[in-house]
Design an enzyme around this catalytic site. Structure first.
Site, PDB file in Angstrom:
ATOM      1  N   ALA A 142    -125.882 106.356 -21.794  1.00 55.80           N
ATOM      2  CA  ALA A 142    -127.192 107.193 -22.317  1.00 55.80           C
ATOM      3  C   ALA A 142    -126.998 108.454 -22.486  1.00 55.80           C
ATOM      4  CB  ALA A 142    -128.184 107.091 -20.898  1.00 55.80           C
TER       5      ALA A 142
ATOM      6  N   ARG B 199    -121.511 107.222 -16.880  1.00 57.41           N
ATOM      7  CA  ARG B 199    -120.069 106.664 -16.108  1.00 57.41           C
ATOM      8  C   ARG B 199    -120.119 107.405 -14.762  1.00 57.41           C
ATOM      9  NH1 ARG B 199    -115.254 107.326 -20.726  1.00 57.41           N
ATOM     10  NH2 ARG B 199    -116.964 108.963 -21.241  1.00 57.41           N
TER      11      ARG B 199
ATOM     12  N   TYR C 162    -110.709 101.511 -34.542  1.00 57.56           N
ATOM     13  CA  TYR C 162    -112.127 101.625 -34.368  1.00 57.56           C
ATOM     14  C   TYR C 162    -113.190 100.692 -34.965  1.00 57.56           C
ATOM     15  CZ  TYR C 162    -117.169 103.229 -34.747  1.00 57.56           C
ATOM     16  OH  TYR C 162    -118.461 103.106 -34.513  1.00 57.56           O
TER      17      TYR C 162
ATOM     18  N   LYS D 174    -115.355  97.417 -33.155  1.00 60.51           N
ATOM     19  CA  LYS D 174    -116.813  97.462 -33.340  1.00 60.51           C
ATOM     20  C   LYS D 174    -117.082  95.927 -33.726  1.00 60.51           C
ATOM     21  CE  LYS D 174    -119.460  99.743 -32.643  1.00 60.51           C
ATOM     22  NZ  LYS D 174    -120.073 100.248 -31.534  1.00 60.51           N
TER      23      LYS D 174
ATOM     24  N   PRO E 185    -125.205 100.588 -38.077  1.00 64.14           N
ATOM     25  CA  PRO E 185    -125.271 102.050 -38.705  1.00 64.14           C
ATOM     26  C   PRO E 185    -124.052 102.576 -39.675  1.00 64.14           C
ATOM     27  CG  PRO E 185    -124.974 102.459 -36.486  1.00 64.14           C
ATOM     28  CD  PRO E 185    -124.943 100.908 -36.922  1.00 64.14           C
ATOM     29  N   ALA E 186    -124.298 103.174 -40.665  1.00 65.53           N
ATOM     30  CA  ALA E 186    -123.187 103.873 -41.308  1.00 65.53           C
ATOM     31  C   ALA E 186    -122.827 105.235 -40.637  1.00 65.53           C
ATOM     32  CB  ALA E 186    -123.567 104.321 -42.771  1.00 65.53           C
TER      33      ALA E 186
ATOM     34  N   VAL F  48    -123.272 108.399 -38.975  1.00 67.81           N
ATOM     35  CA  VAL F  48    -124.382 108.944 -38.188  1.00 67.81           C
ATOM     36  C   VAL F  48    -124.340 110.323 -38.246  1.00 67.81           C
ATOM     37  CG1 VAL F  48    -125.965 108.933 -36.311  1.00 67.81           C
ATOM     38  CG2 VAL F  48    -124.675 106.851 -36.895  1.00 67.81           C
TER      39      VAL F  48
ATOM     40  N   SER G 156    -119.313 111.671 -34.010  1.00 69.69           N
ATOM     41  CA  SER G 156    -120.003 111.777 -35.287  1.00 69.69           C
ATOM     42  C   SER G 156    -120.259 113.259 -35.899  1.00 69.69           C
ATOM     43  CB  SER G 156    -121.459 111.076 -34.873  1.00 69.69           C
ATOM     44  OG  SER G 156    -121.291 109.741 -34.621  1.00 69.69           O
TER      45      SER G 156
END
Length: 319
Positions: free
Chosen positions: A15, A39, A161, A165, A192-193, A195, A207
Site C-alpha cells: 500500500a 512490510r 525486472y 513481471k 501499465p507502461a 508510470v 518510477s
C-alpha cells in the site's frame, strides 16, 4: 459495475508504493473500506502519510503487516476481503547482481497471495499489477509491430525486472486456471507502461527515477530512450475499474497514454524548472560515450538494450 458499500472491503498489497497509494486514495474517495499491507508498521512517518491520503474518507484506512517472502502473513491480510488489488512487487533502479532477488519474491509472493485468497473463501476477484514488459517491451521485442494484450515476451530475452513481471503474471494465470470449480476466483491483470505522475507516498520510487536524475543533472546528457508512458492516476483508476467491471475478468489490460523521448521529458522539465535554478540536460549523449558509461554505471547498463527503440502498444481495450 458494482458500487462501493459498507460491506465492500478491498485489500491493496504494498500500500505504500507509488501506484498503490493512488489506488488507496481513489478507493477511499469512492467509499470503499480499504485494508493495505505494509512490510512493517514500525515506520510511523510512513504510516501517518498513508492514513492521511484521504482525510475525508468514510472509512479509515486499515493497515496490516504482510511480506511477499512470508506466505503465512497473507491469510490474515485477506480475511473478509471481497477484492484484492495485488500491486506489491520488487522494482529496482538498477540490474541486481542476482536476478533471483526479483524473480523469487515476485513469483512466489503472487502465488502466496492467490493461495490466501482461495483459502479466505470471501475473495471474488484479484486484480494483478503486471507490466508492458510482459507484453512487448525490452530486448527481443519486435519494434516493427504494435503489441496487444494477446502478446507475451519470452522471459529468457528479458532483464531481471521484465522476467519477474512476466513469470509472476504467467504464474497467476496458471494458478487460477487450474483451480477446481469450488475454489474459483476471478483474475484481471493491468499491464501499465512507464508510470509517471505526482508522488503522494512521501518517498522516492523507481518510477520517479528518470525525472529525479534529470532534475539533479546526474549526467550532463540524456540517453536516446523512448518511453511508452502513462499517468499514475489513470493506472490507479484502471485497477479500480478492472476490479468490478464484469467484462474485465479473465483479461489483460494495456494501460498506455503515449510515447515520449527522454529528450522531450528533459525539455519540458527544463522549461518548467529553469527559473527555480535547475539546469536540466537536454542534449542526447553520443552512443560510444553512453556505452562507456554503462561499463561502470549499472543503471545505464540496464537501459542500453532499449537505446533508440520505440515500443508501441494498442490501448483500444481501455480507451
Amino acid at each position: 459495475m458494482a458500487e462501493a458499500t459498507d460491506a465492500t472491503l478491498v485489500l491493496v498489497t504494498g500500500a505504500g508504493g507509488f501506484i498503490a497509494t493512488h489506488i488507496v486514495k481513489q478507493l477511499q474517495e469512492e467509499g470503499y473500506r480499504v485494508r493495505g499491507t505494509v512490510r512493517s508498521l514500525e515506520d510511523e512517518e510512513r504510516i501517518k502519510k498513508l492514513k492521511e491520503l484521504c482525510p475525508d474518507a468514510k472509512h479509515e484506512l486499515e493497515l496490516v503487516e504482510a511480506d511477499l517472502t512470508k506466505p503465512e502473513s497473507w491469510e490474515p491480510a485477506v480475511k473478509d476481503v471481497k477484492y484484492v488489488i495485488h500491486v506489491a512487487s520488487p522494482f529496482p533502479t538498477q540490474t541486481p547482481k542476482e536476478e533471483s532477488e526479483l524473480i523469487q519474491p515476485a513469483v512466489e509472493g503472487t502465488q502466496a497471495v492467490l493461495k490466501a485468497c482461495v483459502a479466505a473463501k470471501s475473495v471474488k476477484r484479484v486484480v494483478l499489477t503486471s507490466s508492458c514488459a510482459a507484453v512487448g517491451w525490452g530486448p527481443g521485442a519486435d519494434t516493427t509491430k504494435t503489441f496487444t494484450e494477446e502478446d507475451w515476451m519470452e522471459p529468457e530475452k528479458l532483464n531481471a525486472y521484465g522476467k519477474s513481471k512476466t513469470l509472476a503474471e504467467k504464474a497467476a494465470w496458471d494458478y487460477v486456471k487450474e483451480l477446481p470449480d469450488e475454489d474459483k476466483i476471478e483474475l484481471a491483470v493491468i499491464n501499465p507502461a512507464y508510470v509517471m505522475g505526482p508522488v503522494i507516498n512521501g518517498s522516492m520510487s523507481t518510477s520517479s527515477e528518470v525525472v529525479k536524475r534529470l532534475l539533479e543533472r546526474e549526467k550532463p546528457f540524456v540517453a536516446k530512450l523512448n518511453f511508452p508512458v502513462v499517468d499514475v492516476r489513470d493506472v490507479a483508476a484502471a485497477h479500480i475499474k478492472a476490479m468490478t467491471l464484469d467484462d474485465a475478468a479473465g483479461k489483460r489490460h494495456l494501460i498506455v497514454n503515449s510515447n515520449v523521448w527522454m529528450k522531450e521529458m528533459a525539455t519540458i522539465l527544463s522549461k518548467e524548472f529553469k527559473t527555480q535554478g535547475y539546469n536540466v540536460p537536454t542534449a542526447n549523449c553520443p552512443g560510444p560515450i553512453l556505452w562507456l558509461t554503462s561499463l561502470f554505471d549499472r543503471t545505464i547498463k540496464m537501459v542500453m538494450p532499449d537505446i533508440g527503440k520505440v515500443y508501441k502498444f494498442d490501448n483500444t481495450r481501455v480507451s
